[in-house]
Design a protein around this motif. Structure first.
Motif, PDB file in Angstrom:
ATOM      1  N   LEU A 231       0.847  -1.190   0.000  1.00 21.51           N
ATOM      2  CA  LEU A 231       0.000   0.000   0.000  1.00 21.51           C
ATOM      3  C   LEU A 231       0.884   1.242   0.000  1.00 21.51           C
ATOM      4  O   LEU A 231       1.659   1.458   0.936  1.00 21.51           O
ATOM      5  CB  LEU A 231      -0.903  -0.006   1.242  1.00 21.51           C
ATOM      6  N   ALA A 235      -2.226   6.635   0.364  1.00 20.03           N
ATOM      7  CA  ALA A 235      -3.260   5.913  -0.376  1.00 20.03           C
ATOM      8  C   ALA A 235      -4.240   5.298   0.611  1.00 20.03           C
ATOM      9  O   ALA A 235      -3.902   5.046   1.776  1.00 20.03           O
ATOM     10  CB  ALA A 235      -2.647   4.836  -1.256  1.00 20.03           C
ATOM     11  N   ILE A 236      -5.452   5.061   0.156  1.00 19.73           N
ATOM     12  CA  ILE A 236      -6.502   4.488   0.998  1.00 19.73           C
ATOM     13  C   ILE A 236      -6.805   3.086   0.497  1.00 19.73           C
ATOM     14  O   ILE A 236      -7.104   2.891  -0.700  1.00 19.73           O
ATOM     15  CB  ILE A 236      -7.772   5.354   0.955  1.00 19.73           C
ATOM     16  N   ALA A 237      -6.731   2.113   1.378  1.00 18.07           N
ATOM     17  CA  ALA A 237      -6.974   0.722   0.993  1.00 18.07           C
ATOM     18  C   ALA A 237      -8.430   0.533   0.581  1.00 18.07           C
ATOM     19  O   ALA A 237      -9.336   1.144   1.143  1.00 18.07           O
ATOM     20  CB  ALA A 237      -6.616  -0.206   2.141  1.00 18.07           C
ATOM     21  N   GLN A 324      -2.442  -5.637  -3.151  1.00 16.72           N
ATOM     22  CA  GLN A 324      -3.179  -4.623  -2.395  1.00 16.72           C
ATOM     23  C   GLN A 324      -3.896  -3.705  -3.391  1.00 16.72           C
ATOM     24  O   GLN A 324      -3.306  -3.269  -4.380  1.00 16.72           O
ATOM     25  CB  GLN A 324      -2.225  -3.777  -1.549  1.00 16.72           C
ATOM     26  N   TYR A 326      -6.050  -0.078  -3.821  1.00 18.02           N
ATOM     27  CA  TYR A 326      -6.108   1.188  -3.103  1.00 18.02           C
ATOM     28  C   TYR A 326      -6.582   2.295  -4.040  1.00 18.02           C
ATOM     29  O   TYR A 326      -6.626   2.123  -5.268  1.00 18.02           O
ATOM     30  CB  TYR A 326      -4.725   1.550  -2.537  1.00 18.02           C
ATOM     31  N   ARG A 327      -6.940   3.398  -3.425  1.00 15.61           N
ATOM     32  CA  ARG A 327      -7.299   4.608  -4.168  1.00 15.61           C
ATOM     33  C   ARG A 327      -6.345   5.727  -3.771  1.00 15.61           C
ATOM     34  O   ARG A 327      -6.041   5.896  -2.587  1.00 15.61           O
ATOM     35  CB  ARG A 327      -8.748   5.027  -3.887  1.00 15.61           C
ATOM     36  N   THR A 328      -5.911   6.462  -4.758  1.00 13.64           N
ATOM     37  CA  THR A 328      -5.068   7.634  -4.495  1.00 13.64           C
ATOM     38  C   THR A 328      -5.781   8.873  -5.028  1.00 13.64           C
ATOM     39  O   THR A 328      -6.436   8.827  -6.077  1.00 13.64           O
ATOM     40  CB  THR A 328      -3.701   7.494  -5.191  1.00 13.64           C
TER      41      THR A 328
END
Length: 650
Positions: A231, A235-237, A324, A326-328
């Motif tokens: 991750l 960043a958001i998982a 993983q 994620y969103r950035t």
């Protein structure tokens, strides 16, 4: 002679250059600044001109404002030999009148060939306009400052932020100061390099309903889906289970982190390439007539290494577990983006509350219209038991009366004041005539009354067409009823509807006064409750019926004036309200004014609620409303407030 003229011209040019050299020395600050950026000014390229414009805008010189304005108007020229900048206007096709950039004093006339005009294109003029705004923000004229703010709102630039902040302390106008402060926070969100400043500005807009705020915040919360072994920072998982079907694995394929699915074309090509003596992987070609058989043959080829392995569900699950997701945030640091998301969530909550308030206002507005349209019907139907299908035409007559009054009295305010009593008088007389000629012979015969009044309705519509034609006629509201009362960016209501609501309240009060405080009201109530006893007490029921029918018709005429202010005035306009009027009366309770009020509120709210769920189909909304009301009267056949007396017995 010709040679002499040329010598004179040459002398004039030389003397002019000498004058330029002395009048515009390097000591003039504005000329020095222009010379510093002379090369890019002469080139006039939008890609490189920015530093020159910024230098002029930030110089603090009074002459810089003049240079920018005249440059934007294509009045800035440069001498080809000396390179000095001047203002110039064309005297004729070959001659220019030259002015000093420092002070604007006139220098003299010169040949046009000796100078080059700086012609900014539309892009450069736009950049110059943005720079001029900075000067306008501190103008002593309030209108100029307001114009500058409008220009910034339309095309904000990073350079405007510094200028806005500098102008805040000098602003004396309270309204402009509020606009500047709001705009400064919006520009801080967009252009500031300090994340703490941006977060503070964002938090200040929590719950704000302005569209400009959402336009500034929405880009900050744009995200991009990613996948990897670990991750990344900031960043958001993302849980794979929350992602749409196949999205996660398709993302791995796009990043070459997992093998692609075997398509039908790939499978077919592999099977064709491995045909040997009419067989594929030991299976006759003729047997490969089903998808399952082809897949089995392809799997055998893959096991033999003759084709790419097919991706199974187990392979997909294993791949998804290995990475993983994620969103950035693509347009802002994560702290700023999260603050923007929190603000947007608060705004959405506030929008929802205000949308509910706006819907309630619309429902109240529609209910007041239905109440005005139905109050006269409640009187005639409730007191007399007459099903008057021509009630809508009395509304139409009232609207046309208002139109005729406006033809005679062009002042719209005065004409409306005159039209209201005139419409009452006209429709009262028409109602009395209809009662005397038709209704009085059909009491206690509801079917015949319905058919007779329906015939009168058609006759009145045709009469209106013969007199006024089939085109809609204007009933113009006074200027003070134009526009809307805008509470915020979500909640607004037109002044005409507010006026109709007030008119409905006035007529509610008038009706209660007439029914409870006058002899006519006493006699009407007596006839309603017990006509035989009222007759024995000296009350003439026949006369009361006539006046009651006329009174109800007169109120319908006034409703027509009010409705005509925002609806089209045609011969068929009454048919748009007759169904809703009957529904209002039946739901509320026949003959009861409070029941009519509650019925109008219920019908109006119900219609607006259904339209909110299905805004593109108003006909469907009316259909659902009628079905609901049919269902409602199965449980309360006498309406919300049932009437006691003759109407109840009927």
């Amino acid at each position: 002679m010709l040679t002499l003229c040329r010598l004179l011209v040459a002398c004039m040019v030389l003397s002019l250059y000498a004058f330029l050299a002395t009048a515009q020395t390097a000591d003039a600050p504005i000329q020095t600044l222009l010379q510093t950026h002379g090369d890019i000014l002469k080139k006039s390229s939008r890609k490189t001109i920015g530093p020159a414009i910024d230098a002029l805008a930030q110089s603090g010189m009074d002459e810089a404002l003049t240079v920018l304005e005249r440059w934007q108007n294509k009045d800035l020229w440069v001498a080809k030999d000396s390179g000095l900048f001047v203002f110039a206007t064309k005297k004729d096709s070959k001659t220019l009148t030259i002015f000093d950039v420092a002070g604007g004093g006139e220098i003299g006339d010169a040949s046009k060939k000796a100078f080059k005009q700086l012609k900014p294109n539309s892009g450069i003029r736009s950049m110059i306009g943005a720079a001029l705004v900075q000067f306008q923000l501190n103008s002593p004229d309030a209108d100029t400052r307001a114009t500058a703010l409008t220009a910034i709102e339309r095309d904000p630039q990073p350079s405007h932020l510094t200028a806005l902040r500098a102008s805040l302390t000098q602003e004396t106008d309270v309204a402009l100061l509020a606009r500047k402060s709001r705009l400064e926070r919006l520009l801080t969100i967009r252009f500031s390099e300090d994340d703490a400043e941006r977060i503070t500005a964002i938090e200040g807009f929590a719950g704000d309903l302005g569209v400009d705020v959402r336009a500034a915040l929405n880009p900050l919360v744009q995200t991009e889906l990613g996948a990897g072994d670990t991750l990344p920072e900031n960043a958001i998982a993302v849980d794979v289970a929350e992602m749409p079907d196949n999205t996660a694995y398709d993302l791995l394929i796009s990043k070459e982190l997992a093998p692609p699915h075997v398509s039908t074309d790939m499978m077919r090509d592999a099977l064709i390439a491995n045909i040997d003596n009419g067989q594929v992987a030991g299976v006759q070609v003729a047997s490969l007539d089903t998808a399952a058989a082809r897949l089995a043959a392809y799997t055998t080829l893959a096991d033999q290494g003759a084709a790419a392995p097919a991706v199974t569900d187990a392979d997909i699950a294993a791949a998804l577990d290995s990475f993983q997701f994620y969103r950035t945030y693509t347009n802002a640091p994560i702290a700023v983006a999260l603050a923007a998301q929190d603000a947007l969530d608060a705004i959405e909550t506030s929008v929802a509350v205000n949308q509910a308030a706006d819907l309630a206002l619309d429902a109240i507005s529609l209910a007041s219209i239905y109440f005005l349209a139905a109050i006269g019907l409640a009187i005639t139907f409730g007191v007399m038991g007459v099903i008057n299908m021509a009630h809508g035409e009395f509304i139409m007559m009232g609207a046309y009366t208002g139109y005729v009054v406006q033809l005679v009295v062009p002042d719209y305010t005065l004409s409306i004041i005159i039209a209201i009593p005139a419409a009452f008088a006209v429709t009262f007389a028409a109602g009395v005539a209809m009662e005397r000629l038709v209704i009085r012979w059909l009491y206690h015969r509801p079917l015949e009354t319905l058919l007779a009044t329906f015939g009168v309705s058609i006759a009145l519509q045709q009469l209106a067409k013969n007199i006024f034609g089939t085109q809609a006629r204007p009933l113009t509201a006074p200027a003070w009823l134009d526009g809307s009362w805008i509470i915020n960016d979500v909640v607004a209501i037109s002044y005409i509807r507010i006026a109709i609501f007030v008119l409905a309240l006035l007529f509610l009060g008038l009706f209660l006064f007439v029914m409870n405080r006058t002899r006519l009201g006493l006699e009407v109530r007596a006839v309603t409750q017990n006509p035989r006893m009222a007759s024995s007490m000296g009350i003439n029921p026949d006369r009361i019926n006539m006046l009651t029918f006329g009174f109800g018709s007169g109120i319908a005429g006034i409703a027509g004036v009010a409705i005509g202010l925002y609806a089209k005035v045609t011969s068929e306009m009454g048919t748009d309200y007759i169904v809703q009027s009957f529904m209002t009366v039946v739901v509320g309770g026949v003959g009861n004014i409070w029941g009519t009020l509650l019925g109008a509120a219920m019908v109006g709210s119900l219609q607006k609620g259904i339209e909110w769920f299905n805004p593109s189909n108003t006909l469907a909304a009316q259909t659902y409303m009628i079905l609901f009301i049919i269902f409602f009267i199965q449980f309360r056949p006498r309406g919300i407030i049932a009437l006691k007396g003759r109407a109840a017995e009927a």
